[in-house]
Each structure stands twice: as structure tokens, then as C-alpha cells.
Design a protein around this motif. Structure first.
Motif: not given
Length: 528
Positions: A5, A7, A23, A25, A37, A40-41, A43, A46, A49, A51
Motif C-alpha cells: 500500500r 500512501r 493512494e 494498492l 485513502t 483504498i481502506e 479494499h 488493504a 498489505a 505500507s
């Protein structure tokens, strides 16, 4: 499957409708999500993942160098660099010094001399080199790579003369140097040395954020591109860039464009129609302003060129055509019009015309009417500021190096280095396209400032357009779900830094297919 990820950075996606994102992924070798954000959060991948946390640095699609001669660049890193020689006398002294530490009878290979920058720009010749009284064969390659100069021992070794009494001046234009360069190459770069040097060059590319290259072979100029070398690096997990190669011979056995495995691809056929402005071998419709008896050289008759293009079309080959002078571009346009007047099955790739340095206004319209992509080298502008007005004259230079005019006419342009003619660093090309000055910032306001490009336009030329040129727009050149995870994490925010500082962009990480090819991301899969 491992997820990463990205970010905290500022993503430039290359997507026309959504060029910015917060972001990204990555899952395995592909990008699975790009957005805010919150998006992506949510998904499912995530949660587990790893970071990579940034602080406002830019993240961009992997850079593509759309035209270069990487084998030649790799060789030249091993050679005697003469780019800083300020005169013929200085050049000869550098060769004398190199010979003092070189074994007797071993080749001295000098590169990148630029006589156009000297107060007396006379081309060196055999007699200058023979006057040094050296035991070694010597060959020097001009910065444009289209002129080589050899001493008598090199001419003998390469079979170009039969005895020292020959009156050959040692100046070899275009492909006349081929036998000599082949002899030198076998003696200097055999025994696995070439793969090692090429691997070093590929790692350097990764350090600049480059993830794809379109190398162009020119066997007759001593600039071959061996697919076997790239495949050897790939087998050893030492190839950090995707390769789409072009060659100046029809392939044996017959191959169609696009043949490959996603990392090493045979892409097409390269044709050289003329030479270079620096060597006065670029073919012009009117004489050189500083050489009224010279219009340059055309390498083919129109009939022969049409035959070659038809053969390539019948074989299913994409064609990349070198044209620097406007007379060469006339020939290319006439030949393409003749070929495309026939009925052919659809070819999934456009024609590519490389350089387009001298392009008359009437030729722009003809280009726009054909299925043609252009390939240009923005870094030629700072390099040619001193020589172009002298060679072309004050009228003709005003419609040369005209990248904005071509883009506004609807002609897709990819950008490249043409290394080793110019620096391998693509950020020099980005800087040159946006600023159009020399390294000292001259001329104030830029050379032909109406031709300056915006940063977004320039980034497209180094990312999305070259992917389109090789038919890979669906999975390369963008930060978008489904695309291969080829991207670069920079050390700064591109869009916040002063434009004149783009020359100094540094890359923190480069990824290709989700693997790290540059930078130290502890424990992550690596290539190269």
C-alpha cells in the motif's frame, strides 16, 4: 500473494479523467486499486498489505525511454570519454595519455567527441591520429554516432585499407565504419563482457525510475541490440526493465511485432533514412546554411524504401523510421502514403517516425493524416542550441524541434534519450521539454519559448504514449487498476518544485511488476 500500500504521497496516474490520487494498492505484479485513502481502506487486500508511507513525494508510472541504443551506451561506459575535449589538440592529447596506459596493439575506443563546440570545428582525420605515432589501433566516434574516425592501424585491422600507403583519410560516415566496428567489438567485448556491461546499464536505468525501454539496433552502424543478452539477464533475475526492441534487419526466423514474454519483446523493424545535423548528414530540402554545397545524405531511393516498408507490412512488423532532415521526412511521408494506399489487414501498431527535428509546416499536416506516432528527444534542444541556427539558418530553425506544434496538430509523441547521444537520465529530457534552455539557463525565457511543454504533457510523453506506441496501453504507462505495477517513487513533489530543478529529480524507489528494482525496501522481492 504479497500486497503493498503506497500512501502519503501525491500520485500522478496518467489517467486523462483522474490524473491525481492519494493512494495505491499493489497485489502481486499488478495494481488493484488507486484512489482516495477511504477507497483504498475499504479494499479487501488493504488489511494485510505492507505500507510504504510517504510525506508528499510524487509517485508516477514507470518511465519509458522510447528510443535508445543501450548496447552502445554500455560499450561507451567502457570507452575513453572525449565529450569534454575542447579542441582537436586537447582530443589528441587525451588519446596520447590513454595510449600510455594501454597495452600495445589493444584498441583505443574514444567516444562522444563534439567538434562542433570547438573554435576550429574541423573533423579529426587519420593523419591527425597517425601523427601520434601509436602502436594501438584507434577509433573515435562522434557524439552523434554517425561519424567514426580511425587511424591507419585501425583501418588495416578492420580491412578497410590494404596497406599503410593507402590515402584513406579515416573519416567514416554512416555505415562505412561497420567492418571496423565489428572487428573492434569482437576483440574488446567478447567472452561475456557485453552481458555484464549491459546489466550495469539496466541498473542505471532503474535508478532513474525507468521500467521500460525501446532499444533500437543498428547493425550497420555497430549499434546492434542482442535479444539474447537481455534474455540472459532475465533468466538470471537481473533485468529490471521491460525491453521492446527494434532492429534494422528483417528477423530470421520470421517474427511478428509483439513476439515475447512481457519482459523481452521483439517489437519491429528500424529504418535509417538519413544522418544527423551535427555531422551534416541529415538530408535537407535546402542546403545547410553553413555549407551551401551540402544537403546531407539520403540512405535509400524512394522506390527501395517503399519496397522495404511493404515487406515489413506484409510480415506484420511495426516500422520505426529515423528522419532528422526535412528531405528525409518528405521521403518517409511519400513512401508511407504509397504503402497505405493499398489494402492491408489491420496492423495493431502505428508507424513510428523518430526524431522529427526539422519538420516544415506543410509536413505537419501530412503527418497528422497518417497512422503515425512521433518519437522525439527533448534533450536535443539544450545540446543543439549552439549548432542548430548555424546549420539550419534563422528561418528554418524556427520550425525545428517543434514538439508543441506537433502535439497540437494531434500527432502523438513519445519522448526518449537517444542515449548514448544524450544522457540516459530521462529527467534531463523532462527538464528540457519544460524549460528549453541550456544548463546555465540560457537563453532567458527558453529557445523558441512557444514550443515549451507543460509538465503533464511531458510526463505523458515518457509514460502513457510510449505504451500506446507498442500496443500496451491497457497494462503499461498508467497507475490504474489492472495495470502492471511499474512505477517510481520520487524524493520530491514534482509539481511543487521549481521547473528549472526538474533536472535534479532523484528516485527513491522503482518497481517493475511489483518487484523492487531500485531502492532498499527491506525484505521485498527484488530484480537486478
Amino acid at each position: 500473494m504479497r500486497a503493498l500500500r503506497i500512501r502519503g504521497g501525491r500520485l500522478w496516474t496518467g489517467e486523462a479523467g483522474c490524473p491525481r490520487a492519494e493512494e495505491m494498492l499493489v497485489l502481486g505484479e499488478r495494481i488493484v486499486a488507486v484512489g482516495t485513502t477511504d477507497e483504498i481502506e475499504r479494499h479487501p487486500s488493504a488489511r494485510d498489505a505492507r505500507s510504504l508511507d510517504l510525506s508528499g513525494e510524487s509517485v508516477v508510472p514507470g518511465i519509458t525511454d522510447g528510443h535508445l541504443h543501450l548496447n552502445m551506451y554500455a560499450k561507451q561506459r567502457f570507452a575513453l570519454d572525449l565529450e569534454d575535449a575542447v579542441s582537436l589538440r586537447d582530443l589528441l592529447e587525451r588519446i596520447r595519455n590513454a595510449a600510455a596506459t594501454c597495452p600495445p596493439d589493444r584498441w583505443i575506443y574514444g567516444v562522444k567527441f563534439n567538434n562542433a563546440r570547438w573554435n576550429d570545428p574541423r573533423m579529426p582525420n587519420r593523419w591527425d591520429l597517425d601523427g601520434l605515432g601509436l602502436s594501438q589501433p584507434v577509433v573515435l566516434q562522434r557524439i552523434c554516432t554517425h561519424v567514426n574516425v580511425a587511424n591507419g592501424r585501425a583501418l588495416l585491422r578492420g580491412g578497410l585499407i590494404g596497406s599503410p600507403e593507402s590515402d584513406h583519410d579515416g573519416v567514416l560516415l554512416e555505415e562505412a565504419a561497420f567492418p571496423l566496428l565489428e572487428t573492434m567489438k569482437a576483440e574488446l567485448f567478447g567472452g561475456g563482457r557485453m552481458e555484464e556491461l549491459l546489466g550495469d546499464a539496466c541498473r542505471e536505468l532503474a535508478s532513474y525510475g525507468v521500467t521500460s525501454i525501446h532499444p533500437c539496433g543498428a547493425d550497420y552502424y555497430g549499434m546492434e541490440e542482442g535479444l539474447d543478452l537481455y534474455q540472459g539477464l532475465f533468466r538470471k533475475n537481473k533485468l529490471p526493465v521491460r525491453v521492446f526492441s527494434y532492429h534494422d534487419k528483417f528477423p530470421v526466423p520470421p517474427l511478428r511485432s509483439g513476439f515475447g514474454d512481457g519482459w523481452v519483446t521483439f517489437q519491429g523493424y528500424k529504418l535509417y533514412l538519413d544522418g544527423t545535423i551535427g555531422a551534416r548528414t541529415a538530408a535537407l530540402s535546402e542546403p545547410y546554411a553553413d555549407d551551401p554545397d551540402n544537403r546531407g545524405l539520403l540512405n535509400h531511393s524512394l522506390e527501395h524504401l517503399i519496397g522495404l516498408l511493404r515487406e515489413a507490412r506484409a510480415r506484420g512488423l511495426q516500422t520505426l523510421i529515423h528522419t532528422i532532415g526535412d528531405a528525409a521526412l518528405d521521403q518517409a511521408l511519400d513512401a508511407l502514403a504509397a504503402v497505405e494506399s493499398a489494402s492491408w489487414p489491420p496492423l495493431p501498431y502505428p508507424y513510428r517516425i523518430n526524431h522529427l527535428q526539422v519538420c516544415r509546416p506543410d509536413q505537419v499536416a501530412r503527418l497528422a493524416a497518417l497512422p503515425v506516432f512521433g518519437d522525439v528527444q527533448p534533450s536535443f534542444v539544450p545540446s543543439d542550441l549552439g549548432i542548430a541556427p548555424l546549420r539550419l539558418g534563422l528561418v528554418r530553425v524556427n520550425w525545428s524541434y517543434a514538439w508543441r506544434t506537433l502535439l497540437e496538430a494531434g500527432i502523438p509523441l513519445s519522448a526518449s534519450s537517444d542515449s548514448p547521444v544524450e544522457s540516459l537520465n530521462p529527467w534531463r529530457g523532462v527538464w528540457a521539454a519544460v524549460n528549453r534552455t541550456d544548463d546555465a539557463g540560457n537563453p532567458e525565457g527558453g529557445f523558441l519559448p512557444d514550443q515549451k511543454l507543460g509538465l503533464d504533457q511531458t510526463l505523458h510523453m515518457f509514460t502513457t504514449t510510449p505504451a500506446r506506441a507498442v500496443g500496451r496501453e491497457k497494462d503499461l504507462g498508467r497507475l490504474a487498476p489492472g495495470c502492471l505495477a511499474d512505477f517510481a517513487v520520487l524524493e520530491d513533489d514534482l509539481f511543487a518544485m521549481p521547473q528549472e530543478e526538474l533536472l535534479h529529480v532523484k528516485v527513491r524507489f522503482t518497481f517493475a511488476g511489483g518487484a523492487c528494482t531500485w531502492g532498499d525496501l527491506d525484505g521485498w522481492e527484488r530484480i537486478g
